[in-house]
Enzyme design. Structure first.
Site, PDB file in Angstrom:
ATOM      1  CB  SER A   1      -8.131   3.897   2.755  1.00  0.00           C
ATOM      2  OG  SER A   1      -7.272   3.231   3.659  1.00  0.00           O
TER       3      SER A   1
ATOM      4  CE  LYS B   1      -3.927   2.032   2.546  1.00  0.00           C
ATOM      5  NZ  LYS B   1      -4.785   1.941   3.756  1.00  0.00           N
TER       6      LYS B   1
ATOM      7  CB  SER C   1      -8.564   1.308   5.746  1.00  0.00           C
ATOM      8  OG  SER C   1      -9.199   2.563   5.657  1.00  0.00           O
TER       9      SER C   1
END
Lengths: 95, 494
Positions: free
Chosen positions: B159, B78, B183
């Site tokens: 997210s 990420k 997330s």
């Protein structure tokens, strides 16, 4: 509690975010929606409740107050948008 | 190629150890998959050269019978984890061109375990969002589409949307994520994969771009529960550089997957049956409870009375911490600078241009609730309600070993569908936020399909630092559900 445009402009200044008039109008509406949503917390009785500071309850560790890192100014400054004489450079502050 | 891409993380590990394939071969397959899956917009930065070099080094170790727990396995990171010398953006314009001089502890742990880096994955800007639509680098497309004609592009959740889309669409064998209010778990549910948020303190936050420091935790997004166990073990561990990192030994998470939940007590919290929840989510939840019961667990009705106050509490605490953390983006030390006539004007111009609308909203809310005269009414109040939410869980865990809930209130929605109503977007995290506020571990496991043919997950929550139970119960759910549906887009084909 409802925020007016002047208050949102003040908050935006505190947060150092330049905001034009049209953006302020949109922000006033959004922020009031969010504040209206969080307002429901006032229903909860929190008398004699200690605010939660740490979820795990682990204390913060201590260590000797000695330098353990550093001495590489080139790496520290590597991403600076502007630099001079081994320092970060910013617009003139003192006349 | 599809054979290689269909291997799970543990499957590929075993294949590498047995020399049925090489890391170079596996990595090349994934480099091809990234290319084939470009339209998903899952990656912000691809690092194929680095991946090949790391794969070569892994193959040398594997040839000698050496190597770590993740040796030779190509994963995505990420783009919230700082990676030395590789662009790190947090999906924000304000970090333009930022190449960290250091590596986050979690990613370093993964490289030390032998993992291979494919690239940096898209996310909501500064991890603020539940749909990946707030990214400066554009929305990510969910590899799944609704069945029956409607061909709308769907969000992957957020997210960690790029991470979830990449793992689901086979652009990466696994990926790191971070979870502040859901997330990891919500995108895992929306993309039909597994995602675990460990206990706060299990993974180091050092080198992870900060959103809300009392909530942020890293964790893996994977295709199976045993993959999650393997990867979490490689990510976790005490780190003196993060003062909130727990000084506890990392258990052998894979060994916890015994498949035996006989006699365990699983709580069903009545407050999670929220208004307007689709019937199919409720039905899935009951089905999950029945699966655990069939496996020998005891289902217990419990109450978590302050559940409805979790979201409003979160939307005070998280923006407050964010407004403080994001004060560092001032155009001086890294990233974007937009000039002005004075230092103040430079700050204001930089932050106006560098932050997107959702990030600005949260900074302003946070600034307001922390400002003089409002701190007690908002922030302190929220910290007190947070204590009550944690107490709810502590009380419940007197009588149960784990808790079963839905992960998200809906399946994946269309790109653009919830964009103009912040509260509607925030409601995506209604089931994930309470455990985040209490710092507790939770896993999302895909259990079924919606009426429109989209994946739906269930969430298992556990006690603090008891990820082993969370994984064990998740593994039994996975086994019983036998979820084997595949998304419409799959790199390498079906």
């Amino acid at each position: 509690m409802s925020l007016d445009k002047a208050t949102v402009a003040k908050i935006a200044h505190l947060a150092r975010i330049k905001t034009d008039d049209a953006q302020l109008d949109a922000m006033v509406a959004d922020l009031n929606t969010i504040l209206g949503f969080v307002e429901q917390l006032s229903e909860v009785n929190t008398d004699n409740v200690e605010p939660l500071a740490s979820v795990t309850g682990h204390g913060l560790p201590l260590r000797a107050d000695v330098v353990t890192d550093g001495a590489y100014p080139e790496r520290v400054l590597a991403n600076a948008p502007d630099r001079a004489h081994g320092y970060y450079a910013v617009p003139k502050v003192v006349e | 190629m599809s054979d290689l891409l269909s291997l799970s993380l543990t499957g590929a590990r075993d294949a590498l150890k047995a020399k049925k394939t090489s890391s170079a071969e596996l990595t090349d397959a994934y480099i091809g998959a990234m290319e084939a899956g470009k339209s998903l917009n899952a990656f912000i930065t691809e690092t194929p050269d680095k991946a090949r070099a790391m794969a070569k080094a892994s193959d040398e170790k594997l040839a000698k019978g050496d190597g770590g727990a993740m040796e030779g396995l190509p994963i995505g990171i990420k783009d919230l984890f700082c990676t030395q010398g590789v662009l790190t953006t947090a999906a924000s314009h304000i970090l333009d061109g930022f190449k960290p001089e250091y590596e986050s502890t979690v990613s370093q742990n993964l490289w030390n375990a032998g993992a291979v880096m494919l690239g940096k994955l898209n996310l909501d800007e500064f991890a603020m969002g539940s749909s990946n639509e707030t990214s400066h680098y554009g929305a990510v497309e969910n590899p799944w589409r609704r069945s029956g004609g409607d061909n709308a592009k769907l969000v992957p959740g957020g997210s960690s949307g790029g991470s979830a889309a990449a793992v689901s669409g086979r652009l990466a064998i696994a990926a790191t994520g971070t979870d502040t209010g859901g997330s990891i778990r919500q995108p895992a549910s929306l993309c039909g994969i597994v995602g675990i948020k460990p206990t706060y303190g299990r993974c180091s936050r050092w080198g992870v771009v900060a959103f809300a420091s009392s909530l942020d935790q890293a964790g893996p997004l994977t295709r199976t529960v045993s993959d999650a166990a393997l990867m979490l073990g490689a990510m976790a561990g005490h780190d003196p550089k993060d003062s909130t990192s727990a000084d506890l030994a990392v258990p052998d998470f894979e060994a916890a997957l015994t498949g035996d939940v006989r006699g365990m007590k699983i709580g069903i919290p009545k407050e999670y049956r929220v208004d307007g929840m689709p019937d199919e989510i409720d039905a899935l939840w009951q089905k999950g409870a029945a699966m655990l019961k069939d496996a020998g667990a005891e289902i217990v009705d419990i109450s978590l009375p302050h559940t409805k106050y979790a979201l409003p509490t979160y939307y005070i605490i998280a923006p407050a911490e964010a407004s403080s953390n994001l004060a560092r983006y001032d155009g001086v030390r890294y990233g974007l600078r937009v000039d002005g006539d004075s230092l103040n004007e430079m700050y204001e111009n930089t932050r106006a241009e560098g932050f997107g609308d959702e990030v600005k909203r949260r900074i302003l809310i946070g600034t307001y609730v922390l400002s003089a005269g409002y701190y007690d009414a908002y922030y302190l109040k929220a910290q007190k309600v947070r204590a009550l939410i944690q107490k709810d869980f502590n009380d419940a865990y007197q009588s149960v070993d784990a808790i079963l809930t839905p992960t998200a209130p809906s399946a994946a929605f269309a790109i653009g569908e919830n964009e103009d109503d912040p509260i509607k977007m925030y409601l995506n995290d209604v089931f994930t936020v309470p455990a985040s506020l209490a710092g507790l571990p939770g896993i999302s496991v895909p259990v079924g399909l919606s009426g429109e043919g989209l994946p739906l997950g269930l969430q298992v929550l556990g006690k603090a630092f008891d990820e082993e139970t969370v994984l064990k119960v998740g593994g039994v759910l996975e086994q019983a559900a036998g979820f084997d549906a595949l998304p419409g887009f799959l790199a390498g084909g079906k």
